[in-house]
Design a protein around this motif. Structure first.
Motif, PDB file in Angstrom:
ATOM      1  N   LYS A 158       1.266  -1.423   0.236  1.00 24.93           N
ATOM      2  CA  LYS A 158       0.077  -0.047   0.005  1.00 24.93           C
ATOM      3  C   LYS A 158       0.714   1.092  -0.381  1.00 24.93           C
ATOM      4  CE  LYS A 158      -4.009  -2.307   0.074  1.00 24.93           C
ATOM      5  NZ  LYS A 158      -5.119  -2.500  -1.063  1.00 24.93           N
ATOM      6  N   TYR A 159       0.347   2.334  -0.688  1.00 27.81           N
ATOM      7  CA  TYR A 159       1.347   3.374  -0.555  1.00 27.81           C
ATOM      8  C   TYR A 159       0.315   5.017  -0.502  1.00 27.81           C
ATOM      9  CZ  TYR A 159       3.816   7.448  -3.314  1.00 27.81           C
ATOM     10  OH  TYR A 159       4.913   8.517  -3.855  1.00 27.81           O
ATOM     11  N   GLN A 160       0.753   5.722  -0.185  1.00 26.33           N
ATOM     12  CA  GLN A 160       0.131   6.558  -0.052  1.00 26.33           C
ATOM     13  C   GLN A 160       1.434   8.443   0.278  1.00 26.33           C
ATOM     14  OE1 GLN A 160      -2.505   8.040   0.308  1.00 26.33           O
ATOM     15  NE2 GLN A 160      -3.633   5.993  -0.098  1.00 26.33           N
ATOM     16  N   ARG A 161       1.528   9.536  -0.050  1.00 26.92           N
ATOM     17  CA  ARG A 161       1.836  10.350   0.007  1.00 26.92           C
ATOM     18  C   ARG A 161       1.009  12.231   0.259  1.00 26.92           C
ATOM     19  NH1 ARG A 161       4.011  13.332  -5.442  1.00 26.92           N
ATOM     20  NH2 ARG A 161       4.682  15.530  -4.560  1.00 26.92           N
ATOM     21  N   ARG A 162       1.572  12.624   1.160  1.00 26.10           N
ATOM     22  CA  ARG A 162       1.690  14.377   1.766  1.00 26.10           C
ATOM     23  C   ARG A 162       2.170  15.172   1.290  1.00 26.10           C
ATOM     24  NH1 ARG A 162      -0.315  12.232   7.936  1.00 26.10           N
ATOM     25  NH2 ARG A 162      -1.411  10.267   7.252  1.00 26.10           N
ATOM     26  N   ASP A 163       1.814  16.271   0.812  1.00 27.24           N
ATOM     27  CA  ASP A 163       2.485  16.955   1.433  1.00 27.24           C
ATOM     28  C   ASP A 163       1.759  17.927   1.651  1.00 27.24           C
ATOM     29  OD1 ASP A 163       3.708  15.903  -1.305  1.00 27.24           O
ATOM     30  OD2 ASP A 163       2.677  17.047  -3.077  1.00 27.24           O
ATOM     31  N   VAL A 164       2.522  18.478   1.912  1.00 21.20           N
ATOM     32  CA  VAL A 164       2.336  18.876   3.771  1.00 21.20           C
ATOM     33  C   VAL A 164       3.020  19.951   3.720  1.00 21.20           C
ATOM     34  CG1 VAL A 164       2.336  19.520   6.392  1.00 21.20           C
ATOM     35  CG2 VAL A 164       2.129  16.922   4.765  1.00 21.20           C
ATOM     36  N   LYS A 165       1.865  21.733   3.920  1.00 14.74           N
ATOM     37  CA  LYS A 165       2.397  23.584   3.996  1.00 14.74           C
ATOM     38  C   LYS A 165       3.166  23.374   5.424  1.00 14.74           C
ATOM     39  CE  LYS A 165       0.761  25.083   0.477  1.00 14.74           C
ATOM     40  NZ  LYS A 165      -0.606  26.316  -0.232  1.00 14.74           N
ATOM     41  N   VAL A 166       4.793  23.966   5.420  1.00 16.42           N
ATOM     42  CA  VAL A 166       5.022  24.371   6.882  1.00 16.42           C
ATOM     43  C   VAL A 166       6.188  25.506   6.494  1.00 16.42           C
ATOM     44  CG1 VAL A 166       5.846  21.206   7.252  1.00 16.42           C
ATOM     45  CG2 VAL A 166       7.302  22.641   6.045  1.00 16.42           C
ATOM     46  N   THR A 167       6.031  25.594   8.198  1.00 18.98           N
ATOM     47  CA  THR A 167       6.560  27.281   7.609  1.00 18.98           C
ATOM     48  C   THR A 167       8.072  27.139   7.754  1.00 18.98           C
ATOM     49  OG1 THR A 167       7.149  26.978  10.477  1.00 18.98           O
ATOM     50  CG2 THR A 167       5.317  28.070   9.867  1.00 18.98           C
ATOM     51  N   PRO A 168       9.212  27.924   7.676  1.00 20.99           N
ATOM     52  CA  PRO A 168      10.488  27.719   7.249  1.00 20.99           C
ATOM     53  C   PRO A 168      10.639  26.676   8.908  1.00 20.99           C
ATOM     54  CG  PRO A 168      10.014  29.973   6.981  1.00 20.99           C
ATOM     55  CD  PRO A 168       8.923  29.135   7.460  1.00 20.99           C
ATOM     56  N   THR A 169      10.618  27.490  10.073  1.00 24.54           N
ATOM     57  CA  THR A 169      11.373  26.879  10.757  1.00 24.54           C
ATOM     58  C   THR A 169      10.686  25.476  11.209  1.00 24.54           C
ATOM     59  OG1 THR A 169      11.473  28.984  12.370  1.00 24.54           O
ATOM     60  CG2 THR A 169      11.055  27.147  13.683  1.00 24.54           C
ATOM     61  N   VAL A 170       9.329  24.795  11.028  1.00 26.65           N
ATOM     62  CA  VAL A 170       9.866  23.877  11.594  1.00 26.65           C
ATOM     63  C   VAL A 170       9.854  22.515   9.683  1.00 26.65           C
ATOM     64  CG1 VAL A 170       7.271  22.487  11.066  1.00 26.65           C
ATOM     65  CG2 VAL A 170       7.082  23.976  12.590  1.00 26.65           C
ATOM     66  N   LYS A 171      10.663  23.757   8.909  1.00 23.94           N
ATOM     67  CA  LYS A 171      10.905  22.667   7.817  1.00 23.94           C
ATOM     68  C   LYS A 171      11.810  21.920   7.947  1.00 23.94           C
ATOM     69  CE  LYS A 171      12.506  23.059   2.557  1.00 23.94           C
ATOM     70  NZ  LYS A 171      11.844  23.583   1.831  1.00 23.94           N
ATOM     71  N   GLU A 172      12.963  23.603   9.050  1.00 23.37           N
ATOM     72  CA  GLU A 172      14.020  23.497   9.158  1.00 23.37           C
ATOM     73  C   GLU A 172      14.478  22.572  10.229  1.00 23.37           C
ATOM     74  OE1 GLU A 172      17.991  22.349   9.164  1.00 23.37           O
ATOM     75  OE2 GLU A 172      17.190  23.901   7.786  1.00 23.37           O
TER      76      GLU A 172
END
Length: 242
Positions: A158-172
């Motif tokens: 099984k497979y899934q993908r999520r594209d999640v918008k994050v703040t630059p701080t959370v991304k880092e």
């Protein structure tokens, strides 16, 4: 082509009892499909159905190229049949480069683009749709039966993908946590880490890939596992990395 965008196609396949529904993106280089029951068939299964057909029925030979986000069924098939396999970063351009330089049986990515030895070293959703229907005709099996055969041979994937918008701080924070090479992702022990493109954590019966967009505050989480609950748990735990 994603299941959530194909409601009209799915409804029409069921209503008119079609054998298959075909979906391409706007420029027709990517392919998704719907079986006779209206079940979405993703690019991972389409890639495997075509790979097996080219190798087993057409008796064609060559290397296989896959992006790091494509199903591990490819790895298992290539290992079983001693086929040379190249794994690339995400993006068909990396597969196309190898396809233009070497004898490649099939190359592709998880977003639905693939090319084969029968055609040009480029994505062509319409050609691949016709090839998929050829497989059904030659093998005398429905798309559902072809998918069931994959489960029987390789186990359920099984497979899934999520594209999640994050703040630059959370991304880092998430990327820093990945760089620390965690021993576990939630309750899943990390067996190895693939840094081909982002951070791919290999666990028993599955994997989690974490990739950051270079142009926008976005992190993409990809996961494969033997059940959809396992996949969602991997994705949930990946999003908690800090």
């Amino acid at each position: 082509p994603l299941a959530e965008n194909l409601n009209e196609l799915i409804q029409n396949v069921r209503r008119y009892h079609y054998d298959i529904g075909i979906a391409c993106d706007g420029d027709a280089d990517r392919l998704g499909a719907v079986d006779q029951h209206g079940n979405f068939v993703d690019s991972h299964k389409i890639f495997m159905i075509l790979l097996k057909y080219l190798y087993e029925e057409r008796k064609r030979r060559g290397a296989v190229v896959k992006t790091v986000s494509l199903t591990s069924m490819v790895d298992k098939f290539c290992e079983k049949n001693k086929i040379e396999m190249f794994e690339t970063p995400v993006g068909f351009k990396y597969a196309a480069k190898i396809m233009s330089e070497k004898n490649v049986l099939i190359g592709g990515e998880e977003s639905g683009g693939l090319g084969t030895i029968l055609h040009i070293p480029e994505r062509d959703g319409i050609f691949n749709a016709m090839l998929l229907m050829e497989v059904m005709a030659v093998r005398g099996k429905s798309l559902k039966q072809l998918c069931d055969e994959l489960d029987e041979e390789f186990g359920v994937h099984k497979y899934q993908r999520r594209d999640v918008k994050v703040t630059p701080t959370v991304k880092e924070q998430i990327l820093s946590a990945c760089k620390k090479k965690p021993a576990k992702i939630g309750n899943f022990e990390v067996l190895s880490i693939n840094n081909k493109d982002g951070f791919k954590f290999i666990v028993n019966d599955g994997w989690l890939l974490v990739r950051a967009s270079g142009t926008e505050p976005l992190i993409r989480f990809y996961a494969e596992g033997k059940t959809i609950s396992m996949v969602n748990e991997l994705l949930d735990e990946g999003m908690k990395l800090k």
